[in-house]
Scaffold this active site. Structure first.
Site, PDB file in Angstrom:
ATOM      1  N   GLY A 351       0.823  -1.250   0.177  1.00  0.00           N
ATOM      2  CA  GLY A 351      -0.044   0.190  -0.037  1.00  0.00           C
ATOM      3  C   GLY A 351       0.770   1.185  -0.067  1.00  0.00           C
ATOM      4  O   GLY A 351       1.793   1.505  -0.583  1.00  0.00           O
ATOM      5  N   GLY A 374      -3.812  -4.740   2.307  1.00  0.00           N
ATOM      6  CA  GLY A 374      -4.886  -5.303   3.493  1.00  0.00           C
ATOM      7  C   GLY A 374      -4.007  -6.596   3.769  1.00  0.00           C
ATOM      8  O   GLY A 374      -4.005  -6.842   5.071  1.00  0.00           O
TER       9      GLY A 374
HETATM   10  C1  3PG Z   1      -6.044  -5.279  -3.066  1.00  0.00           C
HETATM   11  O1  3PG Z   1      -5.195  -4.237  -3.750  1.00  0.00           O
HETATM   12  O2  3PG Z   1      -6.188  -4.851  -1.815  1.00  0.00           O
HETATM   13  C2  3PG Z   1      -6.095  -6.815  -3.324  1.00  0.00           C
HETATM   14  O3  3PG Z   1      -6.074  -6.857  -4.762  1.00  0.00           O
HETATM   15  C3  3PG Z   1      -7.491  -6.927  -3.058  1.00  0.00           C
HETATM   16  O4  3PG Z   1      -8.459  -6.340  -3.417  1.00  0.00           O
HETATM   17  P1  3PG Z   1      -9.762  -5.943  -2.715  1.00  0.00           P
HETATM   18  O5  3PG Z   1      -9.372  -5.270  -1.577  1.00  0.00           O
HETATM   19  O6  3PG Z   1     -10.613  -5.279  -3.779  1.00  0.00           O
HETATM   20  O7  3PG Z   1     -10.271  -7.434  -2.451  1.00  0.00           O
HETATM   21 MG    MG Z   2      -7.910  -3.769  -0.664  1.00  0.00          MG
END
Ligand code: 3PG
Ligand code: MG
Length: 394
Positions: A351, A374
């Site tokens: 992230g 996440g």
């Molecule tokens: C992300 O980038 O968080 C993952 O690819 C999972 O995607 P999502 O949060 O839409 O499930």
């Molecule tokens: Mg996500």
């Protein structure tokens, strides 16, 4: 127990259905603006094609509403993969329809087929058994190399490997590496073990803070969540971002953390959210009226850099300030620089922190940058993933 990897299974003459996380950012020309998730899946893909196997790749991209939507097509990611692999990649414009099934049935050794977005089908989010069976039926081996999605229970993550029955179900090299760093290195850390946690909200990080307070020697706090802690200590925070409903929680964490929980000494504040605002550095908890904290201050940056330099294991998740808006990138930069300079095993959560370390140019100087946002947070919380647990043990 360690999981079997793609390397542990013979793949010559076989079809491997590989779940990858090609949920990559696109610009308005539908070009991939950050191909890290695609690059990090290459070793597993190459391992299959180099040994004479066939690969069917499946992923989601974005959050389409259970129906085809050209905005979320996997095609740009498939094109990026072809470019990185240096060979043509087949593309099916559906997932379990005629196009996917006929292309899957005619694959030759070394071929790679990318299916359209899994989330164009309601069965993906629902974990639907018939949808999962249709996918599982296309292959001899299932491989999960989608670390960024490992915290999800979508069909492709759980119901599909379940539907493979007795056929091999393994992890790819990326998932293996992520688990090594985000779980095993943390379970047996070289000490001192220092975690640096930033980002906007305490509420996003409560379980990470709790878990890391139990295993780290120090947990350093930055980002906007520091203002919730400052207010909980009776400080003044001006117009800073704050979660007023999380003050009791912040007090609890302060009490539980004791000397392990290290809060900023000073803040870099502005009188508006703009690079050309009037700026002030103030002691923590003394943000003047009309100002908001936008970064940790220089004393804090120096203290955190020193603690990081003395550490043997470092985990970092979340920026220290508004790193996209200089000069409020200074705190994040100082932390990134200290991590890059240290000899510690260094693990960067996905992230925003991954984006920050890339943007600042230090990504090659750390041990591991996670591809999961996440998923990396949940792993730092000490959670187990159903999508990984059900795979074959070594
Ligand atoms: C992300 O980038 O968080 C993952 O690819 C999972 O995607 P999502 O949060 O839409 O499930
Ligand atoms: Mg996500």
């Amino acid at each position: 127990m360690a999981k079997k990897t793609i390397q542990d299974v013979p793949v010559a003459g076989k079809t491997v259905l590989m779940r990858v996380d090609f949920n990559v950012p696109l610009d308005d020309q539908k070009r991939v603006t950050d191909d890290r998730r695609v690059r990090m899946a290459l070793p597993s893909i190459r391992s299959v094609i180099d040994r004479g196997g066939r690969v069917i790749l499946m992923s989601h991209l974005g959050r389409p509403k259970d129906a085809p939507d050209p905005k979320y097509s996997m095609k740009p990611a498939a094109d990026k993969l072809a470019e990185l692999l240096g060979k043509p990649v087949l593309f099916a414009n559906d997932v379990i329809g005629d196009d996917a099934r006929s292309k899957a049935a005619t694959l030759a050794a070394g071929d790679v087929l990318v299916l359209e977005n899994l989330r164009f089908y309601p069965g993906e989010k629902k974990g639907d058994a018939a949808f999962a069976q249709a996918l599982a039926g296309m292959a001899d081996i299932y491989c999960n190399d989608a670390f960024g999605t490992c915290h999800r229970k979508d069909a492709s993550m759980v119901a599909v490997p379940q539907a493979m029955g007795g056929k091999p179900k393994v992890v790819g090299f990326l998932v293996e590496k992520e688990i090594q760093y985000l779980s095993e290195a943390i379970a047996n850390p070289k000490r001192p073990f220092v975690a640096i946690l930033g980002g906007a909200k305490v509420s996003d990080k409560i379980n990470v803070i709790k878990n890391l307070l139990a295993i780290c020697d120090q947990v350093l706090i930055g980002g906007a969540m520091a203002y919730t802690f400052a207010l909980a200590r009776g400080g003044q925070i001006g117009n800073s971002l704050v979660e007023k409903d999380k003050l009791d929680l912040a007090k609890e964490l302060i009490a539980a953390g004791g000397a392990k929980l290290v809060l900023p000494l000073d803040d870099h504040c502005g009188d508006s959210f703009a690079p050309d605002c009037n700026k002030k550095t103030t002691p923590a908890g003394q943000v003047p009226d009309g100002y908001q904290g936008l970064d940790i201050g220089p004393q804090t940056a120096a203290l955190y850099a020193k603690l990081i330099k003395d550490a043997q294991t470092v985990v970092w998740n979340g920026p220290m300030g508004v790193f996209e808006m200089p000069p409020f990138d200074a705190g994040t930069k100082a932390v990134a620089q200290a991590i890059a300079d240290s000899g510690a095993t260094s693990i960067i959560g996905g992230g925003d922190s991954a984006a920050a370390i890339e943007l600042l140019g230090f990504a090659d100087q750390v041990s591991h940058v996670s591809t999961g946002g996440g998923a990396s947070l949940e792993m730092l919380e000490g959670k187990k993933f159903a999508a990984v647990e059900l795979l074959d043990d070594k």
